[in-house]
Scaffold this active site. Sequence first.
Site, PDB file in Angstrom:
ATOM      1  N   SER A  30       0.827  -1.224   0.000  1.00 33.87           N
ATOM      2  CA  SER A  30       0.000   0.000   0.000  1.00 33.87           C
ATOM      3  C   SER A  30       0.851   1.260   0.000  1.00 33.87           C
ATOM      4  O   SER A  30       1.705   1.436   0.855  1.00 33.87           O
ATOM      5  CB  SER A  30      -0.868   0.066   1.263  1.00 33.87           C
ATOM      6  OG  SER A  30      -1.706  -1.028   1.355  1.00 33.87           O
ATOM      7  N   HIS A  61      -3.518   0.421  -4.760  1.00 32.68           N
ATOM      8  CA  HIS A  61      -2.919  -0.802  -5.303  1.00 32.68           C
ATOM      9  C   HIS A  61      -3.165  -0.846  -6.802  1.00 32.68           C
ATOM     10  O   HIS A  61      -4.253  -1.200  -7.241  1.00 32.68           O
ATOM     11  CB  HIS A  61      -3.543  -2.051  -4.680  1.00 32.68           C
ATOM     12  CG  HIS A  61      -3.033  -2.331  -3.303  1.00 32.68           C
ATOM     13  ND1 HIS A  61      -2.003  -3.196  -3.048  1.00 32.68           N
ATOM     14  CD2 HIS A  61      -3.404  -1.839  -2.114  1.00 32.68           C
ATOM     15  CE1 HIS A  61      -1.768  -3.229  -1.754  1.00 32.68           C
ATOM     16  NE2 HIS A  61      -2.606  -2.419  -1.158  1.00 32.68           N
ATOM     17  N   HIS A  83      -5.534  -9.151  -1.898  1.00 29.36           N
ATOM     18  CA  HIS A  83      -5.660  -9.567  -0.502  1.00 29.36           C
ATOM     19  C   HIS A  83      -6.797 -10.564  -0.361  1.00 29.36           C
ATOM     20  O   HIS A  83      -7.766 -10.538  -1.109  1.00 29.36           O
ATOM     21  CB  HIS A  83      -5.948  -8.349   0.381  1.00 29.36           C
ATOM     22  CG  HIS A  83      -4.927  -7.272   0.297  1.00 29.36           C
ATOM     23  ND1 HIS A  83      -4.910  -6.358  -0.736  1.00 29.36           N
ATOM     24  CD2 HIS A  83      -3.882  -6.980   1.104  1.00 29.36           C
ATOM     25  CE1 HIS A  83      -3.880  -5.546  -0.548  1.00 29.36           C
ATOM     26  NE2 HIS A  83      -3.249  -5.887   0.547  1.00 29.36           N
ATOM     27  N   TYR A  85      -9.039 -10.471   1.860  1.00 27.29           N
ATOM     28  CA  TYR A  85     -10.303  -9.800   2.202  1.00 27.29           C
ATOM     29  C   TYR A  85     -11.075  -9.317   0.973  1.00 27.29           C
ATOM     30  O   TYR A  85     -12.233  -8.944   1.070  1.00 27.29           O
ATOM     31  CB  TYR A  85     -10.070  -8.624   3.177  1.00 27.29           C
ATOM     32  CG  TYR A  85      -9.199  -7.500   2.646  1.00 27.29           C
ATOM     33  CD1 TYR A  85      -9.634  -6.623   1.659  1.00 27.29           C
ATOM     34  CD2 TYR A  85      -7.913  -7.320   3.152  1.00 27.29           C
ATOM     35  CE1 TYR A  85      -8.830  -5.611   1.190  1.00 27.29           C
ATOM     36  CE2 TYR A  85      -7.097  -6.307   2.689  1.00 27.29           C
ATOM     37  CZ  TYR A  85      -7.570  -5.447   1.706  1.00 27.29           C
ATOM     38  OH  TYR A  85      -6.758  -4.458   1.240  1.00 27.29           O
ATOM     39  N   GLU A  86     -10.431  -9.316  -0.176  1.00 25.23           N
ATOM     40  CA  GLU A  86     -11.139  -8.895  -1.391  1.00 25.23           C
ATOM     41  C   GLU A  86     -12.068  -9.997  -1.901  1.00 25.23           C
ATOM     42  O   GLU A  86     -12.825  -9.785  -2.845  1.00 25.23           O
ATOM     43  CB  GLU A  86     -10.132  -8.503  -2.477  1.00 25.23           C
ATOM     44  CG  GLU A  86      -9.363  -7.240  -2.114  1.00 25.23           C
ATOM     45  CD  GLU A  86      -8.315  -6.877  -3.143  1.00 25.23           C
ATOM     46  OE1 GLU A  86      -8.693  -6.444  -4.236  1.00 25.23           O
ATOM     47  OE2 GLU A  86      -7.112  -7.036  -2.853  1.00 25.23           O
ATOM     48  N   ALA A 113       2.353  -2.125   4.245  1.00 23.12           N
ATOM     49  CA  ALA A 113       2.056  -1.149   5.286  1.00 23.12           C
ATOM     50  C   ALA A 113       1.501  -1.942   6.455  1.00 23.12           C
ATOM     51  O   ALA A 113       0.760  -2.907   6.253  1.00 23.12           O
ATOM     52  CB  ALA A 113       1.030  -0.149   4.787  1.00 23.12           C
ATOM     53  N   MET A 211      -2.556  -7.157   6.761  1.00 27.08           N
ATOM     54  CA  MET A 211      -3.551  -8.023   6.111  1.00 27.08           C
ATOM     55  C   MET A 211      -2.970  -8.738   4.879  1.00 27.08           C
ATOM     56  O   MET A 211      -3.702  -9.100   3.956  1.00 27.08           O
ATOM     57  CB  MET A 211      -4.764  -7.189   5.698  1.00 27.08           C
ATOM     58  CG  MET A 211      -5.387  -6.388   6.839  1.00 27.08           C
ATOM     59  SD  MET A 211      -6.685  -5.304   6.251  1.00 27.08           S
ATOM     60  CE  MET A 211      -6.959  -4.258   7.698  1.00 27.08           C
ATOM     61  N   SER A 212      -1.652  -8.916   4.853  1.00 24.40           N
ATOM     62  CA  SER A 212      -1.032  -9.551   3.677  1.00 24.40           C
ATOM     63  C   SER A 212       0.235 -10.281   4.117  1.00 24.40           C
ATOM     64  O   SER A 212       0.410 -10.597   5.287  1.00 24.40           O
ATOM     65  CB  SER A 212      -0.679  -8.473   2.641  1.00 24.40           C
ATOM     66  OG  SER A 212       0.319  -7.608   3.157  1.00 24.40           O
ATOM     67  N   ASN A 235       0.859   3.415  10.992  1.00 19.26           N
ATOM     68  CA  ASN A 235       0.044   3.934  12.098  1.00 19.26           C
ATOM     69  C   ASN A 235       0.301   3.097  13.349  1.00 19.26           C
ATOM     70  O   ASN A 235       0.641   1.919  13.236  1.00 19.26           O
ATOM     71  CB  ASN A 235      -1.452   3.836  11.728  1.00 19.26           C
ATOM     72  CG  ASN A 235      -1.832   2.405  11.356  1.00 19.26           C
ATOM     73  OD1 ASN A 235      -1.586   1.949  10.231  1.00 19.26           O
ATOM     74  ND2 ASN A 235      -2.395   1.681  12.297  1.00 19.26           N
ATOM     75  N   HIS A 247      -7.959   3.989   6.068  1.00 17.44           N
ATOM     76  CA  HIS A 247      -7.085   3.582   4.953  1.00 17.44           C
ATOM     77  C   HIS A 247      -6.416   4.807   4.324  1.00 17.44           C
ATOM     78  O   HIS A 247      -5.256   4.752   3.926  1.00 17.44           O
ATOM     79  CB  HIS A 247      -7.896   2.804   3.916  1.00 17.44           C
ATOM     80  CG  HIS A 247      -7.076   2.286   2.776  1.00 17.44           C
ATOM     81  ND1 HIS A 247      -6.054   1.369   2.941  1.00 17.44           N
ATOM     82  CD2 HIS A 247      -7.105   2.577   1.443  1.00 17.44           C
ATOM     83  CE1 HIS A 247      -5.495   1.114   1.763  1.00 17.44           C
ATOM     84  NE2 HIS A 247      -6.118   1.838   0.840  1.00 17.44           N
TER      85      HIS A 247
END
Length: 273
Positions: A30, A61, A83, A85-86, A113, A211-212, A235, A247
């Site tokens: 990201s 992305h 990802h 989650y997609e 990230a 998340m990756s 963050n 995001h």
Amino acid sequence: MNTQETIDKCYNIIRSKTDFVPSVAIVLGSGLGKHATDIDIVETIDYKDIEGFPVSTVKGHEGRFVFGYIEQVPVVLMQGRVHYYEGYSMEEVVLPIRLMRMMGAKTLLLTNAAGGINPAFAAGDFMLIRDHIASFVPNPLLGKNIDRLGERFPDMSNVYDNNLCDIIKNTAKELDIPLHEGVYIQFTGPSYETPTEVRMAKILGADAVGMSTACEAIAAKHAGMKICAISCISNPASGVTTEELSHADVIVATDKSSMNFKRLVFEVVKNIG
Ligand code: HPA
């Protein structure tokens, strides 16, 4: 179509467009993808032009392979990843990693990230991933083993290659870029964590959350690649500060660090040789 057939089909499409053989594969996370165009580009292939290939739906992305050279080193960059989650299966999520291995890449540099769990981490810092926790996401190797890629029960006691980690640490020192080290934990997302989930992750030994990446590292290790990975801490994770997560803020933070990130990644690739 089964996974082997999909892999072969995608590979043949790629090979009909380029015969480029990369030695290092790099996944840009990201907010970090824009530097893909800073290499000496030989060829690009949009993911959407590879039938059967997963295409990212996330802002920040892009979706293409960029082939070329960083200081004489032949590389393939993923400008954008997909990802779990997609809605893609884990097999689809790691398909690009397997394809880059088949193209010839023996070394994989993953970037992402991530939220900082370790209180010593500030937004904009970098963390070398020394190990990961992937127990909260489905294993990408579930299902019939693809024997020609790797064995049924691959060892995971040394996912992140010590030699490559040393190169990254030495390179960061040379460039005067501060670099933390730690453990990355992967959750599925897409919701960010609750403060209690972050506390749990901390108790389990994690320093950063995302998340990756861990699933990609598992597939790469299965396929015999040498792996290294760097997180850009975008963050403090949920509950580490009282600020809400978005995001958009993640993208802004990685964007701010992206010049230093590019310096580090390019110099690391040169030093990997
Ligand atoms: N949590 C999960 N994934 C992330 C975060 C986070 O705080 N920041 C960037 N990716």
